[in-house]
Design an enzyme around this catalytic site. Structure first.
Site, PDB file in Angstrom:
ATOM      1  N   CYS A  27       0.826  -1.202   0.000  1.00  9.71           N
ATOM      2  CA  CYS A  27       0.000   0.000   0.000  1.00  9.71           C
ATOM      3  C   CYS A  27       0.860   1.252   0.000  1.00  9.71           C
ATOM      4  CB  CYS A  27      -0.909   0.027   1.223  1.00  9.71           C
ATOM      5  SG  CYS A  27      -1.987  -1.394   1.310  1.00  9.71           S
TER       6      CYS A  27
ATOM      7  N   CYS B 100      -2.540   9.142   5.838  1.00 12.32           N
ATOM      8  CA  CYS B 100      -1.268   9.097   6.576  1.00 12.32           C
ATOM      9  C   CYS B 100      -1.518   9.361   8.064  1.00 12.32           C
ATOM     10  CB  CYS B 100      -0.289  10.139   6.043  1.00 12.32           C
ATOM     11  SG  CYS B 100       0.163   9.902   4.324  1.00 12.32           S
TER      12      CYS B 100
END
Ligand SMILES: Cc1ncc(COP(=O)(O)O)c(C=O)c1O
Lengths: 406, 135
Positions: free
Chosen positions: B37, B106
């Protein structure tokens, strides 16, 4: 270090206009501004003769006849015209086309569009180096196939398709061969006769000409290729592409083609030399690095390298003094690694860790050293910050770890 | 992509990069994300007997925003009480680092890493207490 930063090493994205090209274009902005389609006065005649010269220069680059050059706004348009124009024109023969999963979006998407209209497209897979199986290509062609489309050199890996062999298969089987040569022009020899190409896309801004101009080569003899135009209007360009010609831009494209042809040997050997040095030095400094694509049959200016355990976008951020491209696009919730590298069988992790270096006319040996140094420094820094690198050092097999996907 | 000054600062001068002894019973380790990912974060905390986080370290494989999010997380964790640390929200990270929408994941990953590290610490110290009691 005497290097001026940032160092541009992304010539596959675009190139600067060569100063000789700009010089040649300048008078065509406001002095020789005529419309090449104006038949009644000297302004038009001058513009037409400038366009004719450009046509000859571009034709010479690919060994075509000037009348076979259809001007477009670039390769995206040329690809669309070739694919959709042939699909429509030869619809009664069949609705089947063949292409490859590693083509540029400007080929993939026109074909996807046709699929949505009921056409059938066979998508050839590639091997680890990016090559298709020529035998499988032969088998995929049916009596309903009208066109096959394969690029000359890949924009991400540089891998060269065996276009001459593909051209021979196309000729034997009576299908048209479209070749997207956007990345190849000025970098490998192109010859539509020898390579058996019926339609070829070129874009000026990839070989030191201006942006927004390009062309489609359309074969006139054996066979005579006909296309249904996408843009209807004044009937310019043998009716295949209406619209007042961008005379200034075309003058630039012609001059860029002339320089590409005249300096071909010198330029390509210089580029390959610099590229090989860059690759050698980086691999020596960072032995875990992996070069992607075919190490032999590839464009001379390009090197695609994966740096395991380091993510591409963060690496690019660290390389702020260098302009390069990454195979990782961390711009959406599902981070999309390059579909080209994936098609080569690279794991997503390696695809995320890849950088494309594409060199060009104005790179110097000092810049190569600078880039090698910067890359080595930054990869080393990011590895020290990488949990993957730490695990690998501890002997953990990363493919066996139970990751929490998100 | 243009990065905020704070992201650039954390990226260039990451705080608390490193590793703590994951076998220490006072250390909690969280590893979240996946290489395919494009991001993996390892976050570790060291906790004293009062439940105060005395040290925090991270290692991150990911884009600059992922590195900045985890670096910032360690700054906030150091000196915090474990239970207060559970209150840290990804939205605070987004705000502090001015992350654009495409980089919000994130901050989510950083929050996940904080929780995973605390969970690991609690599980370990829980087990450890029992063993000690039994010994
Ligand atoms: C292989 C290939 N085809 C097509 C294109 C699109 O060309 P243009 O920018 O002229 O539309 C590019 C440029 O990125 C390319 O690399």
């Amino acid at each position: 270090m005497t290097v001026k930063t940032p160092v541009y090493m992304d010539y596959s994205a675009t190139t600067p206009c060569d100063p000789r090209v700009v010089e040649k274009m300048l008078p065509y902005f406001s002095q020789e501004f005529g419309n090449a389609a104006s038949r009644n006065h000297v302004f038009g005649w001058k513009a037409e003769s400038a366009v004719d010269e450009a046509r000859e220069q571009v034709a010479a680059l690919i060994n075509a006849h000037p009348k076979e050059i259809i001007w477009t706004s670039g390769s995206t348009e040329a690809n669309n015209l070739a694919i959709k124009g042939a699909a429509e024109m030869y619809r009664s023969k069949g609705q089947h086309m063949i292409s490859c999963v590693t083509e540029h979006k400007a080929v993939l998407d026109p074909l996807h569009h046709l699929e949505s209209e009921g056409f059938e497209v066979t998508w050839m897979e590639v091997d680890r180096q990016g090559h298709i199986d020529l035998e499988a290509l032969g088998k995929a062609i049916t009596d309903k196939t009208t066109l096959i489309s394969f690029m000359a050199g890949n924009n991400e890996t540089g891998t060269l398709h065996a276009i001459k062999e593909i051209g021979r298969i196309a000729k034997d089987r009576g299908v048209l061969f479209h070749c997207d040569a956007t990345q190849a022009a000025g970098r490998i020899p192109l010859d539509v006769m020898d390579q058996g190409i019926d339609l070829m896309s070129l874009s000026a801004h990839k070989f030191y000409g201006p942006k927004g101009v390009g062309c489609l080569y359309v074969r006139r003899k054996s066979p005579r290729v006909r296309l249904v135009p996408i843009l209807d209007g004044g009937g310019h360009e043998r009716g295949m592409r209406s619209g007042t010609l961008n005379v200034t831009g075309l003058v630039g494209m012609g001059e860029a083609a002339r320089i590409a042809r005249e300096d071909f040997d010198l330029e390509t050997s210089k580029l390959a030399g610099l590229r090989d040095k860059l690759e050698r030095d980086i691999l020596a400094a960072l032995p875990d690095s992996v070069v992607n694509g075919d190490p032999e049959n590839r464009l001379p200016h390009l090197s695609n390298i994966s740096f395991p355990y380091v993510e591409g976008e963060s690496l690019i951020m660290g390389l702020s003094d260098i302009a390069v491209s990454s195979g990782s696009a961390c711009t959406s919730a599902s981070l999309e690694p390059s579909y080209v590298l994936r098609a080569l069988g690279l794991g997503d992790e390696l695809a995320h860790s890849s950088i494309r270096f594409s060199l060009g006319r104005f790179n110097t040996a000092e810049e190569i050293e600078f880039v090698t140094e910067q890359v080595t420094k930054e990869v080393t820094r990011l590895r020290e910050m990488s949990p993957l690198w730490e695990m690998a050092q501890e002997g953990i097999d990363l493919s066996k770890v139970n990751w929490t996907t998100h | 992509m243009a990065y905020s000054d704070k992201v650039i600062d954390h990226y260039q001068n990451p705080r608390n990069v490193g590793s703590l002894d994951k076998n220490d019973k006072n250390v909690g380790t969280g590893v979240v994300g996946a290489p395919e990912c494009g991001d993996v974060m390892k976050l570790q905390i060291q906790v004293d007997d009062d439940g105060k986080i005395t040290d925090a370290k991270f290692k991150t494989y990911g884009c600059g925003s992922a590195i900045a999010s985890s670096s910032l997380a360690t700054e906030w964790l150091k000196g915090a009480m474990v239970d207060d640390a559970l209150e840290i929200k990804n939205t605070q990270i987004v705000e502090e680092l001015s992350l654009p929408p495409v980089k919000i994941h994130c901050s989510v990953l950083a929050e996940d890493a904080i929780r995973a590290a605390i969970q690991d610490y609690k599980a370990k110290s829980g087990t450890a207490t029992k063993t000690e009691a039994g010994a």
